[in-house]
Design an enzyme around this catalytic site. Structure first.
Site, PDB file in Angstrom:
ATOM      1  N   PHE A   1      29.890  52.402  34.893  1.00  0.00           N
ATOM      2  CA  PHE A   1      29.947  53.392  33.818  1.00  0.00           C
ATOM      3  C   PHE A   1      30.523  52.801  32.527  1.00  0.00           C
ATOM      4  O   PHE A   1      29.858  52.776  31.485  1.00  0.00           O
ATOM      5  CB  PHE A   1      30.762  54.596  34.312  1.00  0.00           C
TER       6      PHE A   1
ATOM      7  N   ASP B   1      28.092  41.540  37.917  1.00  0.00           N
ATOM      8  CA  ASP B   1      28.220  42.709  38.787  1.00  0.00           C
ATOM      9  C   ASP B   1      27.583  42.382  40.131  1.00  0.00           C
ATOM     10  O   ASP B   1      26.660  41.575  40.202  1.00  0.00           O
ATOM     11  CB  ASP B   1      27.531  43.933  38.164  1.00  0.00           C
TER      12      ASP B   1
ATOM     13  N   GLY C   1      28.459  49.644  40.718  1.00  0.00           N
ATOM     14  CA  GLY C   1      27.570  49.717  39.561  1.00  0.00           C
ATOM     15  C   GLY C   1      26.134  49.955  39.973  1.00  0.00           C
ATOM     16  O   GLY C   1      25.767  49.776  41.133  1.00  0.00           O
TER      17      GLY C   1
ATOM     18  N   SER D   1      46.014  54.898  33.930  1.00  0.00           N
ATOM     19  CA  SER D   1      47.158  55.803  33.758  1.00  0.00           C
ATOM     20  C   SER D   1      47.856  56.064  35.090  1.00  0.00           C
ATOM     21  O   SER D   1      48.992  56.547  35.106  1.00  0.00           O
ATOM     22  CB  SER D   1      46.691  57.124  33.156  1.00  0.00           C
TER      23      SER D   1
ATOM     24  N   TYR E   1      45.465  52.340  44.887  1.00  0.00           N
ATOM     25  CA  TYR E   1      44.756  52.056  43.639  1.00  0.00           C
ATOM     26  C   TYR E   1      45.740  51.832  42.494  1.00  0.00           C
ATOM     27  O   TYR E   1      45.638  50.857  41.746  1.00  0.00           O
ATOM     28  CB  TYR E   1      43.812  53.213  43.296  1.00  0.00           C
TER      29      TYR E   1
ATOM     30  N   LYS F   1      46.548  48.279  40.150  1.00  0.00           N
ATOM     31  CA  LYS F   1      46.532  48.190  38.693  1.00  0.00           C
ATOM     32  C   LYS F   1      47.875  47.724  38.139  1.00  0.00           C
ATOM     33  O   LYS F   1      47.918  46.987  37.144  1.00  0.00           O
ATOM     34  CB  LYS F   1      46.135  49.547  38.088  1.00  0.00           C
TER      35      LYS F   1
ATOM     36  N   VAL G   1      35.479  64.330  37.733  1.00  0.00           N
ATOM     37  CA  VAL G   1      35.365  65.782  37.734  1.00  0.00           C
ATOM     38  C   VAL G   1      34.378  66.296  36.684  1.00  0.00           C
ATOM     39  O   VAL G   1      33.605  67.230  36.970  1.00  0.00           O
ATOM     40  CB  VAL G   1      36.760  66.424  37.553  1.00  0.00           C
TER      41      VAL G   1
ATOM     42  N   ASP H   1      47.314  62.238  43.570  1.00  0.00           N
ATOM     43  CA  ASP H   1      46.990  62.707  42.222  1.00  0.00           C
ATOM     44  C   ASP H   1      48.255  62.978  41.417  1.00  0.00           C
ATOM     45  O   ASP H   1      49.257  63.471  41.949  1.00  0.00           O
ATOM     46  CB  ASP H   1      46.152  63.989  42.287  1.00  0.00           C
TER      47      ASP H   1
END
Length: 334
Positions: free
Chosen positions: A32, A52, A57, A142, A165, A169, A209, A296
Site C-alpha cells: 500500500f 518485494d 504486497g 505509532s 509488532y 518497530k 479499518v 490495541d
C-alpha cells in the site's frame, strides 16, 4: 463528524526536488505505502527500484509502472542479505517500507515478525551501509508508544510495547540510532500514525479499518467495531506519508538517528468516522460491536512538532479531505 483537531500546514511534497539522476529503492514497493511512493517518485521523473516478494504486497499495485523506463522490479526477500546488497547497489536513497503489519497477527506469529521486521530491516541497513547509500528512511509505527498514556504522543516519551509488532518497530529504531552513530549511515525513522488512502487492502481479518468499512458498507454488509467505538486515532492520509519520506531524504545529518511522528496532529473517534462513512456512502446501517483487540492502543494523537522542525514536514491533507479522496477512489475501484 465531531473531531479533535490540530493545526496543519499545506506544504506537501510537490516542491521536493532531487538530482535528476537520483536513484530510489522502495522496499515493500508492491504494498500500500510502497506502491504509492513508487508512483509519486515516477511522476516526478526519478529512477525507482522496487523490491518485494509479494508476501503481503500485490502485483497489481505495480503493474501500471511496468512500462516506465525509470522503473525496475526485483522480486526478493529482505531476509536474504545477498538480495538486499543487490537491491542497494548504485542507490542514493532507500525508502524501507517492507515489513509485516498488523498487531493482532503479530501476537499469533511473533517469531515470523522478528524474522521479517527485525532481521530483514537489519539486513537492509547493513546493505545500505556497505553500498554507500546516502539516506536510509524506514517505516516505524505509532505502536511504539505502547502503554504510555499521555496525549499527544511525543518522541522520547515511549511506554512499554503492547505487541510483538510494536517491539519489532522499537528494535528498528534502536538499530537506526546505532547505524547512524557507529557507521555514519543517515537513518530516519518515521512513526506512521494510522495511514489510509488508495491501494489499501480492504480484505481479510486484519484489514485496516477505513477501507474495510468502506467495502462492507458499499456491499450493504454490517461492519464490526472492536471495542466501544470511542477509541480515537490520528488518521494520516497517504500523501502526507509520501511527503514525509521525501522530506527525510533531504534532511540534514544532524536529524539522523532519530524517529519522528508522521501524522496530522489531530484525532478522530472511530464511531464518528463510521457514521461519516455511512453519510458519504448514503447508507443507514448500524455497526456491530466486538471485544477489544489485544495490543490495541486506546487513543492515538501525535505531536508533530519535532518532524516539522527537523525534517520540514507538514501534512498537506487533513483527515476530512483525505477521507473524501479515499472514498472516491474505492467507489471507482470496488
Amino acid at each position: 463528524m465531531e473531531a479533535l483537531r490540530g493545526e496543519y500546514l499545506t506544504m506537501g511534497y510537490k516542491d521536493v526536488v532531487f538530482d535528476r539522476d537520483a536513484v530510489f529503492l522502495v522496499t515493500g514497493g508492491a504494498g500500500f505505502i510502497g506502491a504509492n511512493l513508487c508512483e509519486a517518485l515516477l511522476k516526478k521523473g526519478y529512477r525507482v527500484r522496487c523490491l518485494d516478494n509479494f508476501s503481503s504486497g500485490k502485483p497489481e499495485n505495480i503493474t501500471p509502472f511496468a512500462g516506465n523506463p525509470n522503473f525496475t522490479f526485483i522480486k526478493g526477500d529482505i531476509r536474504d542479505l545477498d538480495v538486499c546488497m543487490r537491491a542497494c547497489a548504485g542507490v542514493d536513497y532507500v525508502l524501507h517500507q517492507a515489513a509485516w503489519g498488523s498487531v493482532p497477527k503479530s501476537i499469533e506469529m511473533p517469531l515470523l515478525y522478528e524474522e521479517i521486521n527485525i532481521r530483514g530491516t537489519l539486513n537492509m541497513m547493513e546493505a545500505a551501509r556497505r553500498q554507500g547509500v546516502r539516506k536510509f528512511v524506514y517505516a516505524s509505527s505509532s505502536s511504539v508508544y505502547g502503554d504510555e498514556p499521555n496525549l499527544p504522543k511525543r518522541e522520547g516519551r515511549e511506554g512499554r510495547p503492547l505487541s510483538p509488532y510494536a517491539l519489532t518497530k522499537r528494535a528498528n529504531e534502536e538499530y537506526g540510532r546505532l547505524y547512524s552513530k557507529l557507521y555514519n549511515l543517515d537513518t530516519y525513522g518515521l512513526r506512521y500514525f494510522n495511514v489510509f488512502g488508495p491501494r489499501q487492502d480492504p480484505n481479510g481479518a486484519y484489514a485496516a479499518v477505513i477501507p474495510k468499512f468502506i467495502k462492507q458498507l458499499m456491499n450493504d454488509q454490517r461492519p464490526t467495531i472492536y471495542g466501544d467505538g470511542k477509541q480515537s486515532r490520528d488518521f494520516t492520509y497517504i500523501d502526507n506519508v509520501i511527503g514525509a519520506n521525501l522530506k527525510a531524504c533531504q534532511a540534514p545529518s544532524a536529524a539522523a538517528g532519530m524517529a519522528y511522528n508522521i501524522a496530522c496532529g489531530a484525532r478522530d473517534y472511530l464511531i464518528d468516522i463510521y457514521y461519516a462513512l455511512c453519510r458519504a456512502l448514503g447508507k443507514d446501517i448500524e455497526p456491530g460491536f466486538g471485544p477489544e483487540r489485544k495490543g490495541d492502543i486506546k487513543h492515538s494523537h501525535a505531536d508533530i512538532s519535532m518532524a516539522r522542525g527537523m525534517l520540514g514536514y507538514a501534512p498537506d491533507y487533513d483527515f476530512a479531505r483525505g477521507l473524501a479522496l479515499t472514498i472516491d477512489w474505492y467507489k471507482e475501484k470496488l
